[in-house]
Design a protein around this motif. Structure first.
Motif, PDB file in Angstrom:
ATOM      1  N   ARG A  21       9.102  -2.662  -0.876  1.00 33.98           N
ATOM      2  CA  ARG A  21       9.310  -3.984   0.013  1.00 33.98           C
ATOM      3  C   ARG A  21       9.204  -3.880   1.235  1.00 33.98           C
ATOM      4  NH1 ARG A  21      12.186  -8.625  -2.880  1.00 33.98           N
ATOM      5  NH2 ARG A  21      12.425  -9.250  -0.513  1.00 33.98           N
ATOM      6  N   ALA A  22       9.837  -2.843   1.837  1.00 41.15           N
ATOM      7  CA  ALA A  22       9.927  -2.616   3.398  1.00 41.15           C
ATOM      8  C   ALA A  22       8.456  -2.441   3.766  1.00 41.15           C
ATOM      9  CB  ALA A  22      10.775  -1.392   3.737  1.00 41.15           C
ATOM     10  N   LEU A  23       7.841  -1.437   3.292  1.00 39.68           N
ATOM     11  CA  LEU A  23       6.209  -1.091   3.463  1.00 39.68           C
ATOM     12  C   LEU A  23       5.538  -2.536   3.538  1.00 39.68           C
ATOM     13  CD1 LEU A  23       5.786   2.088   1.660  1.00 39.68           C
ATOM     14  CD2 LEU A  23       5.945   1.795   3.966  1.00 39.68           C
ATOM     15  N   HIS A  24       5.637  -3.225   2.497  1.00 37.96           N
ATOM     16  CA  HIS A  24       5.007  -4.509   2.184  1.00 37.96           C
ATOM     17  C   HIS A  24       5.511  -5.392   3.566  1.00 37.96           C
ATOM     18  CE1 HIS A  24       3.044  -8.134   0.309  1.00 37.96           C
ATOM     19  NE2 HIS A  24       4.354  -8.750   0.654  1.00 37.96           N
ATOM     20  N   GLN A  25       6.684  -5.667   3.862  1.00 38.31           N
ATOM     21  CA  GLN A  25       7.205  -6.682   4.849  1.00 38.31           C
ATOM     22  C   GLN A  25       6.552  -6.095   6.204  1.00 38.31           C
ATOM     23  OE1 GLN A  25      11.342  -6.650   4.407  1.00 38.31           O
ATOM     24  NE2 GLN A  25      11.062  -8.117   2.802  1.00 38.31           N
ATOM     25  N   ILE A  28       2.222  -2.521   5.600  1.00 38.87           N
ATOM     26  CA  ILE A  28       1.396  -1.436   5.245  1.00 38.87           C
ATOM     27  C   ILE A  28       0.825  -1.388   3.876  1.00 38.87           C
ATOM     28  CG2 ILE A  28       1.995   1.037   4.980  1.00 38.87           C
ATOM     29  CD1 ILE A  28       4.237   0.639   7.159  1.00 38.87           C
ATOM     30  N   GLU A  29      -0.362  -1.013   3.796  1.00 39.42           N
ATOM     31  CA  GLU A  29      -1.010  -0.846   2.451  1.00 39.42           C
ATOM     32  C   GLU A  29      -0.395   0.246   1.772  1.00 39.42           C
ATOM     33  OE1 GLU A  29      -5.166   0.568   0.773  1.00 39.42           O
ATOM     34  OE2 GLU A  29      -5.370  -0.170   2.661  1.00 39.42           O
ATOM     35  N   THR A  30      -0.057  -0.227   0.460  1.00 35.66           N
ATOM     36  CA  THR A  30       1.017   0.560  -0.351  1.00 35.66           C
ATOM     37  C   THR A  30       0.063   0.671  -1.882  1.00 35.66           C
ATOM     38  OG1 THR A  30       3.076   0.048   0.849  1.00 35.66           O
ATOM     39  CG2 THR A  30       3.082   1.295  -1.306  1.00 35.66           C
ATOM     40  N   HIS A  31       0.072   2.024  -2.163  1.00 35.92           N
ATOM     41  CA  HIS A  31      -0.374   2.472  -3.546  1.00 35.92           C
ATOM     42  C   HIS A  31       0.795   3.179  -4.323  1.00 35.92           C
ATOM     43  CE1 HIS A  31      -4.630   1.582  -2.771  1.00 35.92           C
ATOM     44  NE2 HIS A  31      -4.174   1.744  -1.466  1.00 35.92           N
ATOM     45  N   LEU A  32       1.008   2.765  -5.469  1.00 33.21           N
ATOM     46  CA  LEU A  32       2.177   2.975  -6.036  1.00 33.21           C
ATOM     47  C   LEU A  32       1.632   3.576  -7.662  1.00 33.21           C
ATOM     48  CD1 LEU A  32       5.103   2.821  -7.040  1.00 33.21           C
ATOM     49  CD2 LEU A  32       4.746   0.526  -7.882  1.00 33.21           C
ATOM     50  N   VAL A  33       2.220   4.754  -7.841  1.00 29.69           N
ATOM     51  CA  VAL A  33       2.095   5.409  -8.953  1.00 29.69           C
ATOM     52  C   VAL A  33       3.529   5.791  -9.730  1.00 29.69           C
ATOM     53  CG1 VAL A  33       0.979   7.560 -10.336  1.00 29.69           C
ATOM     54  CG2 VAL A  33       0.065   6.653  -8.060  1.00 29.69           C
ATOM     55  N   ALA A  34       3.552   5.516 -10.891  1.00 27.01           N
ATOM     56  CA  ALA A  34       4.823   5.617 -11.716  1.00 27.01           C
ATOM     57  C   ALA A  34       4.794   6.591 -12.958  1.00 27.01           C
ATOM     58  CB  ALA A  34       5.814   4.554 -11.896  1.00 27.01           C
ATOM     59  N   THR A  35       5.619   7.406 -13.134  1.00 29.37           N
ATOM     60  CA  THR A  35       5.489   8.149 -14.449  1.00 29.37           C
ATOM     61  C   THR A  35       5.990   7.216 -15.581  1.00 29.37           C
ATOM     62  OG1 THR A  35       7.774   9.025 -13.916  1.00 29.37           O
ATOM     63  CG2 THR A  35       6.116  10.389 -13.340  1.00 29.37           C
ATOM     64  N   GLU A  36       5.762   7.361 -16.839  1.00 31.03           N
ATOM     65  CA  GLU A  36       6.183   6.554 -17.979  1.00 31.03           C
ATOM     66  C   GLU A  36       7.981   6.445 -17.749  1.00 31.03           C
ATOM     67  OE1 GLU A  36       6.275   6.831 -22.515  1.00 31.03           O
ATOM     68  OE2 GLU A  36       4.930   8.012 -21.602  1.00 31.03           O
ATOM     69  N   THR A  37       8.637   7.468 -17.571  1.00 30.53           N
ATOM     70  CA  THR A  37      10.145   7.584 -17.430  1.00 30.53           C
ATOM     71  C   THR A  37      10.483   6.789 -16.258  1.00 30.53           C
ATOM     72  OG1 THR A  37      10.140   9.542 -18.789  1.00 30.53           O
ATOM     73  CG2 THR A  37      12.124   8.685 -17.705  1.00 30.53           C
TER      74      THR A  37
END
Length: 185
Positions: A21-25, A28-37
């Motif tokens: 959220r801070a990066l968005h505010q 800043i272009e943000t790319h997100l990768v999350a593991t299944e867990t």
């Protein structure tokens, strides 16, 4: 500016959510990768789904090794893995790149970009410490999720913002998330 954020299955998803959220505010272009867990822990701890995070970041499937963040030619200004499980930390320390998250981290390392890892584990055993040493010797910033208390926090958000501010500092991103030691707002 372009930042990659990784989320793993360690406790502490609120740090990731607040950072994204801070990066968005900050625009800043943000790319997100999350593991299944990581996805499951985010839902359990914060009640937030990956679909909800799409309003703040471009979300990539962790199994998609064709995503832009898997290539060194995709210019980024750094990557943060928050929270970072010891499993993911060990995978990265040993040069494994079987998932998009670990491949993106490997790309950031090989391209000599800024990699910040926020482990959320306690206590550490010797293998954890050796893996962290390997990463630190490779130029990775290890930033354990250990908020300070000198700013006299009274709410959980002040503790979370303390850590997110430290992450942004490591990435050389200007922010106003907290009052700095010796400075008054």
């Amino acid at each position: 500016m372009r930042i990659v954020v990784g989320i793993t299955g360690a406790s502490g998803s609120l740090y990731a959510y607040t950072l994204i959220r801070a990066l968005h505010q900050l625009g800043i272009e943000t790319h997100l990768v999350a593991t299944e867990t990581g996805v499951k822990v985010m839902q359990y701890e914060c009640g937030i789904t990956m679909d909800e995070l799409k309003q703040f970041a471009t979300v990539h499937d962790n199994q998609n090794l064709f995503a832009p963040v898997a290539s060194g030619s995709f210019q980024t200004d750094g990557m943060v893995i928050v929270p970072c499980s010891m499993n993911t930390l060990g995978t990265i320390a040993n040069g494994m790149g079987e998932s998009l998250l670990s491949r993106a981290a490997s790309v950031v390392l090989k391209e000599k970009r800024n990699l910040v890892i926020v482990p959320r584990e306690a206590p550490f055993h010797v293998i954890h410490l050796r893996n962290m040493t390997t990463l630190a010797e490779s130029g990775v910033h290890i930033l354990p999720a250990s908020p300070g208390f000198y700013h006299h926090p009274t709410e959980i958000w002040e503790l979370i913002n303390f850590m997110v501010a430290r992450i942004l500092d490591e990435l050389k991103i200007e922010h106003q998330l907290m009052e700095r030691w010796g400075e008054k707002k």
